[in-house]
Write a protein that holds these residues in place. Structure first.
Motif, PDB file in Angstrom:
ATOM      1  N   PRO A  80       0.808  -1.221   0.000  1.00 52.46           N
ATOM      2  CA  PRO A  80       0.000   0.000   0.000  1.00 52.46           C
ATOM      3  C   PRO A  80       0.839   1.269   0.000  1.00 52.46           C
ATOM      4  O   PRO A  80       0.391   2.298  -0.513  1.00 52.46           O
ATOM      5  N   TRP A 112       1.064   3.219  -3.219  1.00 53.22           N
ATOM      6  CA  TRP A 112      -0.159   3.588  -3.932  1.00 53.22           C
ATOM      7  C   TRP A 112      -0.853   4.792  -3.315  1.00 53.22           C
ATOM      8  O   TRP A 112      -0.764   5.035  -2.113  1.00 53.22           O
ATOM      9  N   LEU A 113      -1.610   5.478  -4.144  1.00 52.36           N
ATOM     10  CA  LEU A 113      -2.624   6.381  -3.629  1.00 52.36           C
ATOM     11  C   LEU A 113      -3.652   5.542  -2.879  1.00 52.36           C
ATOM     12  O   LEU A 113      -3.924   4.395  -3.247  1.00 52.36           O
ATOM     13  N   SER A 114      -4.242   6.114  -1.853  1.00 57.88           N
ATOM     14  CA  SER A 114      -5.185   5.361  -1.030  1.00 57.88           C
ATOM     15  C   SER A 114      -6.363   4.859  -1.872  1.00 57.88           C
ATOM     16  O   SER A 114      -6.746   3.689  -1.797  1.00 57.88           O
ATOM     17  N   ASP A 115      -6.941   5.726  -2.684  1.00 59.00           N
ATOM     18  CA  ASP A 115      -8.050   5.294  -3.551  1.00 59.00           C
ATOM     19  C   ASP A 115      -7.604   4.215  -4.529  1.00 59.00           C
ATOM     20  O   ASP A 115      -8.389   3.344  -4.904  1.00 59.00           O
ATOM     21  N   TYR A 127      -4.742   4.838 -14.034  1.00 55.48           N
ATOM     22  CA  TYR A 127      -3.924   5.915 -13.472  1.00 55.48           C
ATOM     23  C   TYR A 127      -3.262   5.457 -12.182  1.00 55.48           C
ATOM     24  O   TYR A 127      -2.094   5.776 -11.907  1.00 55.48           O
ATOM     25  N   TYR A 128      -4.006   4.694 -11.397  1.00 55.46           N
ATOM     26  CA  TYR A 128      -3.483   4.277 -10.100  1.00 55.46           C
ATOM     27  C   TYR A 128      -2.230   3.423 -10.250  1.00 55.46           C
ATOM     28  O   TYR A 128      -1.278   3.535  -9.486  1.00 55.46           O
ATOM     29  N   ALA A 150      -5.179  16.655 -13.194  1.00 51.52           N
ATOM     30  CA  ALA A 150      -6.625  16.486 -13.268  1.00 51.52           C
ATOM     31  C   ALA A 150      -7.139  17.272 -14.474  1.00 51.52           C
ATOM     32  O   ALA A 150      -6.633  18.355 -14.790  1.00 51.52           O
ATOM     33  N   PHE A 176     -17.217  17.495 -18.663  1.00 50.99           N
ATOM     34  CA  PHE A 176     -16.518  16.342 -18.093  1.00 50.99           C
ATOM     35  C   PHE A 176     -15.303  16.730 -17.244  1.00 50.99           C
ATOM     36  O   PHE A 176     -14.510  15.874 -16.857  1.00 50.99           O
ATOM     37  N   MET A 177     -15.184  18.028 -16.960  1.00 52.65           N
ATOM     38  CA  MET A 177     -13.965  18.505 -16.311  1.00 52.65           C
ATOM     39  C   MET A 177     -13.971  18.325 -14.798  1.00 52.65           C
ATOM     40  O   MET A 177     -13.817  19.283 -14.025  1.00 52.65           O
ATOM     41  N   VAL A 178     -14.107  17.097 -14.369  1.00 55.66           N
ATOM     42  CA  VAL A 178     -13.989  16.747 -12.957  1.00 55.66           C
ATOM     43  C   VAL A 178     -13.769  15.237 -12.872  1.00 55.66           C
ATOM     44  O   VAL A 178     -14.258  14.495 -13.742  1.00 55.66           O
ATOM     45  N   ASN A 179     -13.014  14.812 -11.935  1.00 54.16           N
ATOM     46  CA  ASN A 179     -12.832  13.376 -11.615  1.00 54.16           C
ATOM     47  C   ASN A 179     -12.008  12.595 -12.636  1.00 54.16           C
ATOM     48  O   ASN A 179     -11.848  11.391 -12.487  1.00 54.16           O
ATOM     49  N   LEU A 187      -8.445  12.310 -15.298  1.00 52.92           N
ATOM     50  CA  LEU A 187      -7.039  12.712 -15.423  1.00 52.92           C
ATOM     51  C   LEU A 187      -6.699  12.833 -16.899  1.00 52.92           C
ATOM     52  O   LEU A 187      -7.250  12.103 -17.723  1.00 52.92           O
ATOM     53  N   TYR A 237     -11.296   8.400 -16.377  1.00 51.24           N
ATOM     54  CA  TYR A 237     -11.328   8.188 -14.929  1.00 51.24           C
ATOM     55  C   TYR A 237     -10.103   7.380 -14.507  1.00 51.24           C
ATOM     56  O   TYR A 237      -9.596   6.569 -15.284  1.00 51.24           O
ATOM     57  N   PRO A 238      -9.658   7.574 -13.279  1.00 49.17           N
ATOM     58  CA  PRO A 238      -8.381   6.953 -12.892  1.00 49.17           C
ATOM     59  C   PRO A 238      -8.407   5.426 -12.890  1.00 49.17           C
ATOM     60  O   PRO A 238      -7.355   4.801 -12.970  1.00 49.17           O
TER      61      PRO A 238
END
Lengths: 431, 431, 431, 431
Positions: free
Chosen positions: B249, B252-255, B300-301, B363, B384-387, B389, B412-413
């Motif tokens: 872990p 990694w990013l938490s999400d 992305y993750y 982002a 679509f400019m949120v959430n 990458l 999306y990631p």
């Protein structure tokens, strides 16, 4: 009068410790304030978790204690032994480096340890921390102490937002604090504070505490812009709502309109409509909607849609910060016994610090050159740098002295249970 | 040999139209290429939707036609009548301004209209568009035509990624294209391309087509950095995997770690392990993992975790763009009949355009001063400019001539079915 | 007139084979009928799966073939080799004894093998089965052949209900068969057929084929009761609906009311209301609701609630069976080219066999002394004996000759896509 | 020794009231027993709800009180006023006739009313009920009183099973009652009690209280069968488990194997394996698995699979009842201070009443001629007659005097948190 819905004990109106106070005094003050915040709560109130995002008050009491025990005492007490062998598992929030942990969504099932035992845990750790302070702290320990104090202040704010959410789920609509008198103030006219942009310095530059995500200090180029002189009010937001704002996809981000439809949003969280009009559930109980107060408990999606409807946009966090740098601390913070934002005063700009957290257009990301601290405390901020948006400025639930212009709060765009509102921004009129 | 898993028709190896070609010829070429991409597919292949993110090939054929019919013919044909009164409902993707639409997740249930009818739809609209072009287009119409052509090229890429996903769900493992010969090339040594930073100009500045989200041209301040000379290879990524990358872990990013655990990710999408080692499912059928080829089909993750493991980071889109501005178009694009990324050549930097889309740390958000176009086409990008990458650079599934250094792709990631890989970045060594 | 929504080929009106026909002729007839049922469908229609409960027509074609290949040819052909090494994985429905299998919910992604290959599979297996029949079958083989033929007839019915569901999901509302002329018949008055109860014999007693779950023959004690002379009609059901039936929890089982609320049921499946009143989507396309026809596409919950509203109850399967034992086969079955139930005639009782499956109050369970067959065919029925309710009597989609008074169909109480209706029952008036 | 995991107060060992006791005394005894059951619990323990199936102890205290207030006092007290205007909304469980109600899954959020207020509620209603009893009850009132007392006894059992589940979710593994001494008894050899079948009378025939679902008395035909002399033991069940029982689909109902896979079942609920072997979490804390004790906390699916593995089957409720009619009350009930089933004694048959609820093969359905009572109390049982299976015989958590041979308990097949076990049955050996 329904006794079960009324607070039996006054919540605290004690000031946060001023900067410069000796460490032991500040430690005592911060720790005491957390417990004072629980005074209006019974043991049953303190065990429930109304949604996975929230935590029980008892868990906040224990987790903040575990933080000092693990990160401050653990490496410094000779022959360190934890208060209880399983508390690390129960009260670790998200530090993978430290070890496994209880499932976040099941925090509300921890009826044991009972509250008196958690209080004993606090007392024991407090004694040990104070003994350590008396012996004197190494520089790294002093830094951990600071993080621990600011960490506990963050949980003080969460404790309030979490209990507000839990109470809102109760059909008896309990109040945490005594009723607020109706405000007589009307909101000042919206004005625009212009900024010429250019190459700006951003982020924390040293001098006082800051979280690691506030640095490093760095440069960014800004185009000229204008920031609203105050937060958006309930009255203004009502205009959006009555103009069909929640039913017009053209005003929304695509994900936002879908989220609103899925959740059935038709107004901010805690707004309720009946025959007599709109009322708002607050920590002081339900009260009629006051058009002069800042609108609060908005998701990012609602804030963004409102801004589009108003012909403006949300500021970036850089735009916000360059204006806020010298701003007065005029907004309500949590130390005055009022847990609800108040109408702005006549300053320009007003409310940058206090009253409501302000959603910015900036995704939460690392500043150029950012490196998380080594070890477990490096998990504090860095691993959350995706999918969240930055909010700035603190709220009526933030302890005084906790927030500053470089402070970066962050939540997922659909989060509404924090005291989150917005302030408009727009390109500067160039003539 | 399993006939059912083999392509019966060769996929297209026809070049995309060169810039400067007259509009009618370019229109004909783009439209013909979409149909040529369907040559290896049967009617059954073209109706399925293997997940909500993907669309059936038949739907791509119809939707791109609806786009020209609605936005180009609609306002310009006297007495305009749509080909079919319900196609607007069926083939509108997400334009709220135009009207209601079929549920995205149910596109795979549209067995009717059958394929021949959709082909008739294409022919009829093509005839009408070409007649319109013959009469001459107003400037706004010319702009819509350009958007329509680039829009159709985007769907050409999606058609390939979507059928790849659908085929991957079939235990028979069908191939879209003939097998690829094993590569003999090894990957060039990773080098670092340094950039001094400073105040840079970014975004599309005019001259040729660009989507609205590529502008306006604007300034940004960059600190010195170094960009990797090529994309990360399968061999390098295998090192991460074999070092326990998916189980640690702290990388990694938490999400991201939560997403990987929830979905059971243990390798990139389409990697499969058996007794003989790793193989990869491609549009050319399964083939042994080639360590020299760029790693692809990462979220992305995973890209972010790999970069952290490698002691580096992902570039921001600004960093990527200032380096890519003058780069050669040396990566594989979709016109050569190879639908899989190839090992980099010896250029420095290599593969900026083509081979794999490269996740950036940025982002997806509006550039300063961005305003979506008025009307329905304003929904193309802005909402679509949120959430999501930003990814840069195009891939082996992108039509030649479609991508450029300012081009902003976004997902999306957790998305993995696009040809998404990564390139490392780091702070410049300052001496 | 919308060509895409119209059937291009007539569905079959061929009779099912009469009992006593030689095995090879019956095999040919049943197999041919399955393919004839596909005549109105294109390859795209035959690949989709509109919900996990349904299967693609192509899958039905292949699975029924796999059944003969695996259970009949497998143990009897010297040097048996399956047509394709992976078809066992793809087309095994639920026989754990035989081996692993493809996920049920992903049957709709099997664009390969394409339809022509599945047809070749059918032809090859048909040739091999007929060669086996020519050489003569052992008694166990003869029994497997019978199961296989009745199994294929069950899939013939499912093929119709599944394509009806798939077409209902298409906004173009395609028709499988030519439009039906409006009926002129009105429903006969509801009468009650009394039965004195007592110690009754139930279940299949030998003589002709039956599934294992129809036996063993056994005794049960019944109290006197009265069974309605015909199925409940659309007109009667409309009375329930207009009396607020869907909004009155007191009429429903608790699970039923919750299921209806969750799914938003306000009428039977395939009923649609517009300005002109109620219409019904049928395999013959949409048509106005006919009050004389039996109501169909009800869940058990709706059938049960209707019965309660009507002051009656559903019959147990024992009650149904003792009355149906000598009943005429007067209801519509699927061989006449009408795929929709028709108004009852004047017989008393009417419609016991044909028109609509009738929900009974009996949970699907083993008869006393029931033992599933050894081996894989023991999985045919026994492992489903929980959570489902028994339906009796066959429907307009059942092949003639397939159903009989002891036949036990079973579905989950929320299932609505079968041709499921109801018949009332009540205690006998004792004087 | 971990104080937080230990009970601080002894749970009750008070006898349930004997039949024939005057109403007021019985009322007092039942009501007092509920509160005594809460003695080992703190206020935090009493507010949580660990899953939607369970309810908080405080809610049980309030709901049982609301039952008497609403159904007994409401129609009989002149000028009746409820204790609190919102308690009807909060503490109505499922009576649609009475009015709307709080969401079942949110019972655990009711931190208010706090426990002392709920206790005041109980006292006030008790005073009013006793005053009413003193004035004398009409016959219908007397019947409601009886239902209310047996209703409260049902909640006494639920209170125990619900707190057991809540405690099992706590990593501290709290105990409700003091540790049990290890048993020295081994299980008696399994023998078979034969019954000749025939036309039997079933259901409650008058004489003492029964719930409406136990009647009417009716006839049923049974074939000869043999019922096991005692419940299945942990040792026997371990044989199933070690024989791969949880991994062999051929032993399971199809829905059961799917449910087990989905939930990851590998043993009964509350069984835990570590290096030292199996232990079991009980209301007396964790203890080593005792092979002689009845296996408990099984779903229907596990009970059914075990029976198939053992070459037997579950009994129908009729088979169970005709044997149990004259059985001794030899099993553990909840009044002895032991909340865990004990090894059978030497009676034959043993344990029919007490120790563990025994899953039967019978779906919960109405007996012939069953009519629910008019009004709200008609919702008590009848509306649940679908999707559940009948269990018989009471358990170690059932109050003495509450259960009887005709008593029908019912749960969904996947429920495991009740004290549910099984007893085998088989066809009689006919010679």
């Amino acid at each position: 009068m329904d006794a079960s819905a009324q607070p039996s004990h006054a919540p605290p109106a004690r000031p946060s410790p001023a900067p410069g106070t000796p460490a032991a005094a500040r430690y005592r003050a911060v720790r005491a304030r957390t417990e004072a915040l629980c005074a209006p709560l019974g043991p049953e109130d303190m065990v429930v978790q109304s949604m996975p995002d929230a935590s029980p008050a008892k868990w906040h009491l224990a987790h903040t204690t575990w933080f000092f025990e693990t990160f401050l005492l653990g490496p410094r007490e000779p022959g360190f032994e934890p208060f209880h062998p399983k508390y690390g598992f129960l009260f670790n929030s998200y530090y993978d480096t430290v070890g496994p942990r209880h499932a976040r969504a099941k925090r509300g099932l921890l009826t044991r340890p009972p509250l008196p035992e958690v209080r004993a845990y606090r007392r024991q750790v407090d004694d040990r921390v104070l003994a350590l302070l008396e012996r004197g702290l190494d520089p790294e320990g002093a830094a951990v102490l600071e993080v621990g104090l600011h960490h506990e202040q963050q949980h003080q704010e969460l404790l309030l937002t979490d209990i507000k959410h839990a109470f809102s789920e109760n059909p008896l609509r309990p109040a945490y604090a005594p009723p607020l008198a109706p405000s007589r103030r009307s909101a000042p006219r919206l004005a625009w504070v212009e900024h010429e942009g250019g190459l700006c310095e951003l982020g924390h530059g040293g001098g006082g505490f800051a979280f690691d995500n506030e640095g490093p200090r760095h440069r960014a180029w800004l185009e000229p812009f204008a920031l609203a002189s105050r937060a958006v009010t309930c009255g203004e937001y009502l205009g959006f709502l009555e103009d069909g704002g929640y039913r017009r996809p053209g005003l929304w981000l695509s994900d936002g309109f879908a989220a609103a439809a899925r959740a059935g949003w038709e107004a901010p969280l805690y707004w309720e409509r009946d025959g007599a009009g709109w009322s708002v559930f607050t920590l002081h109980g339900p009260r009629p909607l006051d058009p002069a107060e800042p609108v609060v408990h908005l998701s990012y999606y609602e804030a963004d849609a409102y801004a589009r409807w108003a012909g403006a946009r949300l500021p970036t966090e850089a735009e916000w910060e360059v204006v806020a740098r010298g701003a007065a601390e005029d907004g309500a913070l949590a130390d005055g016994g009022r847990y609800h934002p108040a109408a702005a005063g006549e300053q320009r700009p007003a409310q940058l610090l206090g009253d409501v957290w302000e959603w910015t257009a900036s995704a939460y990301a690392a500043y150029p050159g950012y490196r998380p601290a080594p070890g477990a405390l490096g998990e504090y901020n860095g691993k959350f740098m995706v999918n969240q948006l930055v909010l700035r400025g603190g709220s009526c639930a933030t302890p005084a002295g906790h927030v500053r212009p470089t402070y970066r709060n962050f939540f997922y765009p659909e989060a509404r249970w924090q005291f989150s509102g917005l302030r408009l921004c727009r390109e500067a009129r160039r003539c």
